[in-house]
Design an enzyme around this catalytic site. Structure first.
Site, PDB file in Angstrom:
ATOM      1  N   ARG A  31     -39.704  27.123  30.563  1.00 44.10           N
ATOM      2  CA  ARG A  31     -41.151  26.972  30.390  1.00 44.10           C
ATOM      3  C   ARG A  31     -41.986  27.838  31.332  1.00 44.10           C
ATOM      4  O   ARG A  31     -42.997  28.414  30.908  1.00 44.10           O
ATOM      5  CB  ARG A  31     -41.559  25.505  30.514  1.00 44.10           C
ATOM      6  CG  ARG A  31     -40.888  24.575  29.497  1.00 44.10           C
ATOM      7  CD  ARG A  31     -40.811  25.185  28.132  1.00 44.10           C
ATOM      8  NE  ARG A  31     -40.306  24.286  27.107  1.00 44.10           N
ATOM      9  CZ  ARG A  31     -39.687  24.676  26.013  1.00 44.10           C
ATOM     10  NH1 ARG A  31     -39.475  25.970  25.808  1.00 44.10           N
ATOM     11  NH2 ARG A  31     -39.274  23.806  25.116  1.00 44.10           N
ATOM     12  N   ASP A  85     -44.556  23.625  13.024  1.00 40.54           N
ATOM     13  CA  ASP A  85     -45.533  23.018  13.934  1.00 40.54           C
ATOM     14  C   ASP A  85     -46.468  24.056  14.545  1.00 40.54           C
ATOM     15  O   ASP A  85     -47.691  23.874  14.555  1.00 40.54           O
ATOM     16  CB  ASP A  85     -44.817  22.242  15.037  1.00 40.54           C
ATOM     17  CG  ASP A  85     -44.208  20.932  14.524  1.00 40.54           C
ATOM     18  OD1 ASP A  85     -44.406  20.615  13.339  1.00 40.54           O
ATOM     19  OD2 ASP A  85     -43.541  20.240  15.311  1.00 40.54           O
ATOM     20  N   SER A 134     -34.655  16.789  16.779  1.00 37.77           N
ATOM     21  CA  SER A 134     -35.328  18.039  17.137  1.00 37.77           C
ATOM     22  C   SER A 134     -34.458  18.819  18.111  1.00 37.77           C
ATOM     23  O   SER A 134     -33.699  18.235  18.891  1.00 37.77           O
ATOM     24  CB  SER A 134     -36.698  17.761  17.766  1.00 37.77           C
ATOM     25  OG  SER A 134     -36.547  17.063  18.990  1.00 37.77           O
ATOM     26  N   ASP A 163     -42.788  18.893  28.480  1.00 43.57           N
ATOM     27  CA  ASP A 163     -43.131  20.304  28.331  1.00 43.57           C
ATOM     28  C   ASP A 163     -44.624  20.579  28.461  1.00 43.57           C
ATOM     29  O   ASP A 163     -45.023  21.630  28.961  1.00 43.57           O
ATOM     30  CB  ASP A 163     -42.619  20.841  26.994  1.00 43.57           C
ATOM     31  CG  ASP A 163     -41.139  21.184  27.044  1.00 43.57           C
ATOM     32  OD1 ASP A 163     -40.609  21.348  28.156  1.00 43.57           O
ATOM     33  OD2 ASP A 163     -40.514  21.288  25.977  1.00 43.57           O
TER      34      ASP A 163
END
Length: 408
Positions: A100, A18, A183, A129
């Site tokens: 993050r 990705d 995922s 996110d």
């Protein structure tokens, strides 16, 4: 598309399919020079191959940043969060959320270093996110241009993404051609699995989803007992051996894994408004939370402890929603850190088939007084008769209410 031309952009780059597609898309759609940042957060995968992939995509060697940030991650993000005993919606230890802000921080620092005018991430338009990354960016660099490809590009399906990858000679591994079963996001604190085989919350997660723990049923029949030393709210040693923050959490992860500790199957409320089902594994963090509460139980005053428990859900929401760099999180952190000045001591913990049990705790700052609580006649002056007046004063309003209701 961004409102103004972009010359150079710092991309949070994993080296996976990705973000490799995003890298090429930024080059073709924006004509921008791309700088990649790949963080080793303890995800358990080799990150150096990201360098070769970035080079193959035309990124200049001086624009490739690959950094081991595990110590900073645990010291400056995980440990401060655990001082607050942070749990979101009663269960989730926020393993994805807390990573993050560190990635966002380093992207902004790199952008300043290389003179980039934009930053980019690979988060989708449905998840949390994207919010966490971008609140971090704007909180540190208010005028930075943010590019969120998943909200901008015209790809309507995974097939379209794969066609773009093939057109631009981006390597596609065999498992990426079919539908991925789920995922995964991972770092030193936890692993998170979502999607596909996990989307029906009524169906138990397959055992193969769990990557960081053995099942509690397969854990040893004998318990594992360890000690954890704390200084000012942070763990500093296991079984008397001093360790750095990342090393200590790694050791707790191993102990938790081997005893089937830290599994969680959760349906949570995302900040963007939908519910999602995730399977989380936080072996070391689960042990750490229990141990920290154990040392707090003898070192914190009742009022301070209860106030912390009241503040915690607010703190957890701020972390989950991406407001790490907000003034209110920093205000709460200051109060929490002040509460930890005497939270030092040793906790003895038993690990057994998925369970963490505190079985002992000592501290030079202990508030526990055996003479006060003993059933025997203690040395400290405590007159049992004093409790009568204390109870009557606390019952006064209840008695007034009862008398009124009796009159009615």
């Amino acid at each position: 598309m961004a409102q103004k031309p972009v010359k150079k952009v710092v991309l949070a780059y994993s080296g996976g399919l990705d973000t490799s597609i995003i890298l090429k898309w930024l080059q073709t759609e924006y004509g921008a020079e791309v700088v990649t940042f790949t963080a080793d957060l303890g995800q358990g995968e080799e990150i150096e191959p990201a360098r070769a992939k970035a080079l193959a995509a035309g990124v200049k060697p001086e624009n490739i940043f690959i950094e081991d940030v595990r110590e900073e991650f645990v010291r400056d993000f995980v440990f401060p969060m655990f001082r607050a005993n942070t749990v979101y919606e009663g269960q989730y230890l926020l393993g994805t959320s807390i990573a993050r802000p560190l990635i966002a921080k380093r992207q902004i620092e790199i952008a300043r270093q290389v003179g980039a005018d934009a930053v980019s991430h690979g988060a989708t338009g449905k998840g949390n996110d994207q919010v966490r990354f971008e609140l971090g960016y704007y909180g540190l660099e208010p005028d930075i241009t943010v590019i969120a490809p998943w909200r901008e590009w015209d790809f309507k399906s995974r097939e379209a993404l794969l066609e773009f990858a093939e057109k631009h000679q981006i390597q596609i591994t065999k498992d990426k051609r079919g539908e991925a079963p789920f995922s995964v996001d991972a770092n030193l604190l936890h692993s998170s699995s979502e999607g596909k085989v996990l989307e029906d919350p009524a169906v138990e997660a397959p055992e193969f989803v769990h990557m960081r723990t053995i099942s509690p049923e397969d854990a040893p029949d004998a318990p594992t007992v360890i000690t954890i030393d704390f200084e000012k709210g942070d763990p500093v040693a296991i079984d008397g051996v001093a360790m750095s923050p990342a090393t200590l959490l790694t050791k707790l992860n191993e102990l938790g894994r081997d005893n089937g500790i830290g599994r969680l199957d959760l349906v949570e409320n995302r900040f963007v408004g939908m519910k999602s089902r995730g399977v989380y594994e936080t072996p070391g963090g689960t042990i750490l939370l229990a141990a920290h509460r154990g040392v707090e139980s003898i070192t914190l005053d009742r009022g301070a402890m209860h106030l912390k428990d009241e503040l915690m859900p607010k703190y957890a929401s701020l972390v989950y929603n991406g407001f790490w760099f907000s003034p209110e999180r920093e205000m709460l952190q200051a109060a929490i850190d002040y509460s930890q000045t005497k939270v030092s001591g040793q906790v003895r913990v038993k690990l057994y088939k998925g369970n963490v049990t505190v079985i002992g705790r000592t501290s030079p700052y202990s508030l526990y007084d055996q003479d006060l609580v003993t059933f025997e006649e203690g040395k400290v002056a405590y007159d049992h008769r004093d409790a009568g007046g204390f109870i009557k004063l606390n019952a006064l309003r209840l008695r007034v209410l009862a008398k009124r209701d009796q009159r009615g």
